[in-house]
Design a protein around this motif. Sequence first.
Motif, PDB file in Angstrom:
ATOM      1  N   ASN A 168      42.031 -22.990  12.074  1.00 16.13           N
ATOM      2  CA  ASN A 168      42.806 -22.699  13.274  1.00 16.13           C
ATOM      3  C   ASN A 168      43.036 -24.024  13.988  1.00 16.13           C
ATOM      4  O   ASN A 168      42.083 -24.648  14.450  1.00 16.13           O
ATOM      5  CB  ASN A 168      42.017 -21.722  14.153  1.00 16.13           C
ATOM      6  CG  ASN A 168      42.728 -21.366  15.432  1.00 16.13           C
ATOM      7  OD1 ASN A 168      43.690 -22.006  15.832  1.00 16.13           O
ATOM      8  ND2 ASN A 168      42.238 -20.337  16.096  1.00 16.13           N
ATOM      9  N   ASP A 169      44.281 -24.456  14.098  1.00 11.65           N
ATOM     10  CA  ASP A 169      44.563 -25.762  14.681  1.00 11.65           C
ATOM     11  C   ASP A 169      44.298 -25.834  16.183  1.00 11.65           C
ATOM     12  O   ASP A 169      44.525 -26.859  16.808  1.00 11.65           O
ATOM     13  CB  ASP A 169      45.979 -26.236  14.343  1.00 11.65           C
ATOM     14  CG  ASP A 169      47.059 -25.316  14.876  1.00 11.65           C
ATOM     15  OD1 ASP A 169      46.748 -24.332  15.573  1.00 11.65           O
ATOM     16  OD2 ASP A 169      48.242 -25.604  14.583  1.00 11.65           O
ATOM     17  N   GLN A 170      43.785 -24.764  16.733  1.00  9.54           N
ATOM     18  CA  GLN A 170      43.342 -24.784  18.126  1.00  9.54           C
ATOM     19  C   GLN A 170      42.098 -25.679  18.251  1.00  9.54           C
ATOM     20  O   GLN A 170      41.830 -26.234  19.303  1.00  9.54           O
ATOM     21  CB  GLN A 170      43.016 -23.357  18.574  1.00  9.54           C
ATOM     22  CG  GLN A 170      42.410 -23.253  19.948  1.00  9.54           C
ATOM     23  CD  GLN A 170      41.999 -21.820  20.285  1.00  9.54           C
ATOM     24  OE1 GLN A 170      42.222 -20.894  19.525  1.00  9.54           O
ATOM     25  NE2 GLN A 170      41.380 -21.653  21.432  1.00  9.54           N
ATOM     26  N   TYR A 171      41.360 -25.827  17.154  1.00  8.77           N
ATOM     27  CA  TYR A 171      40.148 -26.643  17.126  1.00  8.77           C
ATOM     28  C   TYR A 171      40.423 -27.971  16.433  1.00  8.77           C
ATOM     29  O   TYR A 171      41.274 -28.051  15.546  1.00  8.77           O
ATOM     30  CB  TYR A 171      39.021 -25.912  16.380  1.00  8.77           C
ATOM     31  CG  TYR A 171      38.651 -24.598  17.019  1.00  8.77           C
ATOM     32  CD1 TYR A 171      37.889 -24.555  18.174  1.00  8.77           C
ATOM     33  CD2 TYR A 171      39.089 -23.403  16.466  1.00  8.77           C
ATOM     34  CE1 TYR A 171      37.563 -23.344  18.772  1.00  8.77           C
ATOM     35  CE2 TYR A 171      38.773 -22.186  17.061  1.00  8.77           C
ATOM     36  CZ  TYR A 171      38.012 -22.168  18.210  1.00  8.77           C
ATOM     37  OH  TYR A 171      37.700 -20.985  18.795  1.00  8.77           O
ATOM     38  N   LYS A 172      39.666 -28.978  16.811  1.00 13.57           N
ATOM     39  CA  LYS A 172      39.775 -30.266  16.139  1.00 13.57           C
ATOM     40  C   LYS A 172      39.254 -30.111  14.706  1.00 13.57           C
ATOM     41  O   LYS A 172      38.299 -29.377  14.462  1.00 13.57           O
ATOM     42  CB  LYS A 172      38.946 -31.317  16.872  1.00 13.57           C
ATOM     43  CG  LYS A 172      39.513 -31.685  18.231  1.00 13.57           C
ATOM     44  CD  LYS A 172      38.569 -32.487  19.081  1.00 13.57           C
ATOM     45  CE  LYS A 172      38.261 -33.841  18.548  1.00 13.57           C
ATOM     46  NZ  LYS A 172      37.405 -34.632  19.453  1.00 13.57           N
ATOM     47  N   ILE A 173      39.879 -30.811  13.792  1.00 16.24           N
ATOM     48  CA  ILE A 173      39.448 -30.744  12.390  1.00 16.24           C
ATOM     49  C   ILE A 173      37.996 -31.194  12.272  1.00 16.24           C
ATOM     50  O   ILE A 173      37.213 -30.599  11.531  1.00 16.24           O
ATOM     51  CB  ILE A 173      40.370 -31.589  11.482  1.00 16.24           C
ATOM     52  CG1 ILE A 173      41.719 -30.913  11.353  1.00 16.24           C
ATOM     53  CG2 ILE A 173      39.749 -31.804  10.114  1.00 16.24           C
ATOM     54  CD1 ILE A 173      42.727 -31.668  10.519  1.00 16.24           C
ATOM     55  N   SER A 174      37.616 -32.232  13.012  1.00 19.03           N
ATOM     56  CA  SER A 174      36.243 -32.733  12.907  1.00 19.03           C
ATOM     57  C   SER A 174      35.232 -31.678  13.353  1.00 19.03           C
ATOM     58  O   SER A 174      34.177 -31.530  12.741  1.00 19.03           O
ATOM     59  CB  SER A 174      36.069 -34.023  13.711  1.00 19.03           C
ATOM     60  OG  SER A 174      36.338 -33.801  15.081  1.00 19.03           O
TER      61      SER A 174
END
Length: 168
Positions: free
Chosen positions: A54-60
């Motif tokens: 979910n791109d709402q969260y940072k990938i890291s």
Amino acid sequence: MNKQDQQQFFREIIKQHKGIMFKVARAYCSNEQDRQDLMQEMMIQIWRAVHKYNDQYKISTWLYRISLNVAISFYRKNSSRAKLYTSLNGQLADLPPDDAPGNEWQLNLLEQFISELKDMDKILVILYLEDKSHAEIAEIIGISVSNVGTKIGRIKDKLKARFSQLKY
């Protein structure tokens, strides 16, 4: 996201953020073979979850969550095997080698002391050493920001106490 996009996204994630997985693996596995096995398991789990990102969260943040959960499971599965070995290395690590530079020896000791911490404490230290903010750490592991600060302070005290017990 179609299969080809998922594959490309996965490749980009691994290429750009493999350091996260390596740091987690290094904190949970002292031997190289186990580290490689854990890294492989992390990649498998990331691949399985890539379509759920979910791109709402940072990938890291997403990667840390997956990597840490895999590492904890891996560590628990392999801890019974590790208990079979006597920790002679741990006893010898308290004595600096004659030719060891001070900083390298201290970093090795810090790594050893971190590996001896409880799972949650290891996670906190890894994220803290990654210069993650208390808010980011709280988001990654699911505790309050104030709890992060309290726990980090206690862990620092434990590590300081471990270093102060050494007889140079």
